[in-house]
Design an enzyme around this catalytic site. Structure first.
Site, short mmCIF file in Angstrom:
data_model
loop_
_atom_site.label_atom_id
_atom_site.label_comp_id
_atom_site.label_asym_id
_atom_site.label_seq_id
_atom_site.Cartn_x
_atom_site.Cartn_y
_atom_site.Cartn_z
N GLU A 265 -34.99 82.54 62.52
CA GLU A 265 -35.41 82.55 61.11
C GLU A 265 -35.41 83.98 60.59
O GLU A 265 -35.84 84.90 61.29
CB GLU A 265 -36.84 82.02 60.93
CG GLU A 265 -37.02 80.53 60.94
CD GLU A 265 -38.47 80.14 60.59
OE1 GLU A 265 -39.13 80.89 59.84
OE2 GLU A 265 -38.92 79.10 61.07
N GLU A 319 -38.93 75.47 48.32
CA GLU A 319 -39.71 74.30 48.74
C GLU A 319 -41.02 74.27 47.95
O GLU A 319 -41.97 74.98 48.27
CB GLU A 319 -39.97 74.37 50.25
CG GLU A 319 -38.68 74.31 51.07
CD GLU A 319 -38.92 74.45 52.55
OE1 GLU A 319 -39.22 73.45 53.22
OE2 GLU A 319 -38.82 75.59 53.04
N LYS A 322 -44.75 73.70 49.61
CA LYS A 322 -45.30 74.53 50.67
C LYS A 322 -46.58 75.20 50.18
O LYS A 322 -46.64 75.70 49.05
CB LYS A 322 -44.29 75.59 51.12
CG LYS A 322 -43.11 75.03 51.88
CD LYS A 322 -42.32 76.12 52.58
CE LYS A 322 -43.03 76.57 53.84
NZ LYS A 322 -42.20 77.49 54.64
N GLU A 328 -43.88 81.84 49.53
CA GLU A 328 -43.59 80.77 50.48
C GLU A 328 -42.74 79.66 49.88
O GLU A 328 -42.05 78.94 50.58
CB GLU A 328 -44.90 80.17 51.02
CG GLU A 328 -45.61 81.03 52.03
CD GLU A 328 -44.81 81.20 53.31
OE1 GLU A 328 -44.32 80.19 53.84
OE2 GLU A 328 -44.65 82.34 53.77
#
Length: 463
Positions: A265, A319, A322, A328
């Site tokens: 990641e 997203e 999240k 984030e």
């Protein structure tokens, strides 16, 4: 007087052969799905293929996703979640059934190449660390049973917080309480099975917390003066390399420097809270775009110059479900309608048209000519010893194409050290994708925006 090369012609030929065969690294994406507005898995697979993305990592074994990847020729890393580690560790039968349901049911039509067992277990609030090694061993026994152990690799992504020390990179070490419990048996397993350590590395977090001492250019792979590691004298031109080499150093301290590493990641948010320094769309585009260029052009890290890395970017989409700070929810490369958040390439071919302005090391920019081309040449006021050392490195270990400056070749004349060094410096610089720091040569090189002129010699640009 003719330029003196400090290596024999036979060694020179060997270097050329080695570098002509060398490939760059590989780029994949982490398919996070903590959102309520994402396109179907089938559409996502079509998007990945259209972008030339050949690897994807998922955080589960969702049937819809794995079926959509069937026949796509995209290599897949699946995940056994942390909440299943206890069962996989305690019950070989559970591990066996998990392999049957989640691997055998899809492979080989879905090209599963690895299983991430857990994710950042050392920071898991459920305290799953002690289950990791037994779970990996049971999963591996099931792969052996079905004769997939040589095809599908096992590993477990670690966060950089697993390091006791990370600065300077040469002092990298794992936390003492994790060495005997996890890292020694894990690294031994990875070595024995020909696998690799998965590492989640986010230079953004280090920059955000230390923006007063870490240069933004250094964090974004832009041109800068670099940072010298006080432990081994190596000079680093980007934070990503420094973080990865800290992990390599920690592995080396345990005598496992032969185990490869995959960056499972990494990424940079395009938006953040007011106190999340550096979380802008421009910086996200610069980090991811320059990282891709850095990886696909190969070259390894200062500590491991031959390590062509596989890197998984986080993530295809923002997203919106999240939790946590704004950042984030804003790591996405694409919006839910599949339009890009910013334009960056994912392939070597796409790099030819990628333009990210090169930093100067002081926060400014290197201006480019109308064609967008830049070259690396020898500085005017550099001594002969430094030029010769840079020339020897470029044509030797650096793998530059120095055949045109050999006697009788097209760029041999003018037979002057500065001219030959400039050609070699530029060949290396273009080979490295004009990456930040690739024109350093101990301070002997400089980036210019006007095409160099030495006799009738044409300097390549790599564009």
């Amino acid at each position: 007087m003719p330029t003196t090369f400090l290596f024999s012609s036979s060694i020179f030929i060997v270097f050329l052969a080695l570098f002509s065969l060398a490939d760059g690294g590989s780029i994949g994406v982490n398919y996070g799905r903590t959102a309520g507005d994402l396109p179907s898995a089938f559409k996502v697979v079509k998007l990945l293929k259209s972008q030339g993305i050949t690897r994807v990592k998922v955080y589960d074994t969702d049937p819809a996703v794995l079926k959509s990847l069937s026949g796509s020729n995209i290599k897949v890393t699946v995940n056994l979640p942390n909440q299943l580690l206890s069962a996989a560790a305690k019950k070989p039968s559970f591990a066996n059934k998990w392999i049957q349901r989640n691997i055998l049911a899809y492979y080989p039509h879905t090209q599963i190449e690895s299983i991430a067992v857990g994710n950042e277990v050392f920071v898991d609030p459920s305290n799953t660390t002690s289950f990791l090694i037994p779970a990996i061993k049971n999963i591996h026994k099931s792969l052996v049973k079905y004769r997939l152990d040589s095809i599908i690799k096992l590993s477990s992504p670690i966060a950089l917080s697993a390091l006791q020390n990370s600065y300077p990179s040469s002092a990298g070490s794992f936390k003492p309480e994790l060495i005997e419990l996890v890292f020694k048996p894990l690294l031994q397993f990875l070595r024995k099975t020909g696998s690799y350590l998965m590492v989640n590395a986010y230079p953004f977090f280090a920059y955000e917390s230390n923006a007063d001492v870490i240069s933004l250019d250094y964090a974004l792979f832009r041109q800068n003066d670099g940072v010298v590691d006080s432990g081994n004298g190596l000079r680093y031109f980007n934070l990503f390399d420094a973080q990865i080499d800290a992990v390599f150093a920690a592995m080396s301290a345990l005598k496992y420097d032969d185990v490869p590493l995959v960056v499972s990641e990494t990424g940079w948010p395009s938006k953040g809270d007011g106190n999340e320094i550096g979380s802008t769309l421009e910086n996200a585009a610069a980090y991811n775009g320059n990282l891709i260029k850095r990886i696909l052009n190969g070259g390894g890290t200062p500590l491991k110059p031959k390590a062509n890395l596989t890197v998984f970017l986080f993530a295809p989409f923002n997203e919106n479900k999240k939790p946590g700070p704004v950042s984030e929810r804003n790591y996405g490369l694409f919006y839910p309608d599949m339009k890009p958040v910013y334009n960056i390439p994912f392939t070597v071919e796409g790099l030819k048209n990628f333009r990210e302005e090169t930093g100067t090391g002081t926060g400014g920019r290197v201006e480019r000519n109308g064609s967008g081309r830049v070259w690396c040449v020898a500085k005017e006021d550099v001594g002969k010893d430094k030029l010769q050392a840079g020339l020897d490195y470029a044509c030797g270990e650096g793998g530059a194409d120095c055949r045109p400056i050999q006697p009788g070749a097209t760029c041999y004349d003018p037979n002057e050290l500065k001219a030959h060094a400039s050609y070699a410096f530029n060949s290396y610089y273009q080979k490295m994708g004009r990456a930040a720091g690739a024109c350093y040569f101990g301070g002997a090189g400089v980036v210019v925006t006007q095409r160099p002129r030495f006799g009738k010699c044409e300097f390549p640009t790599g564009y």
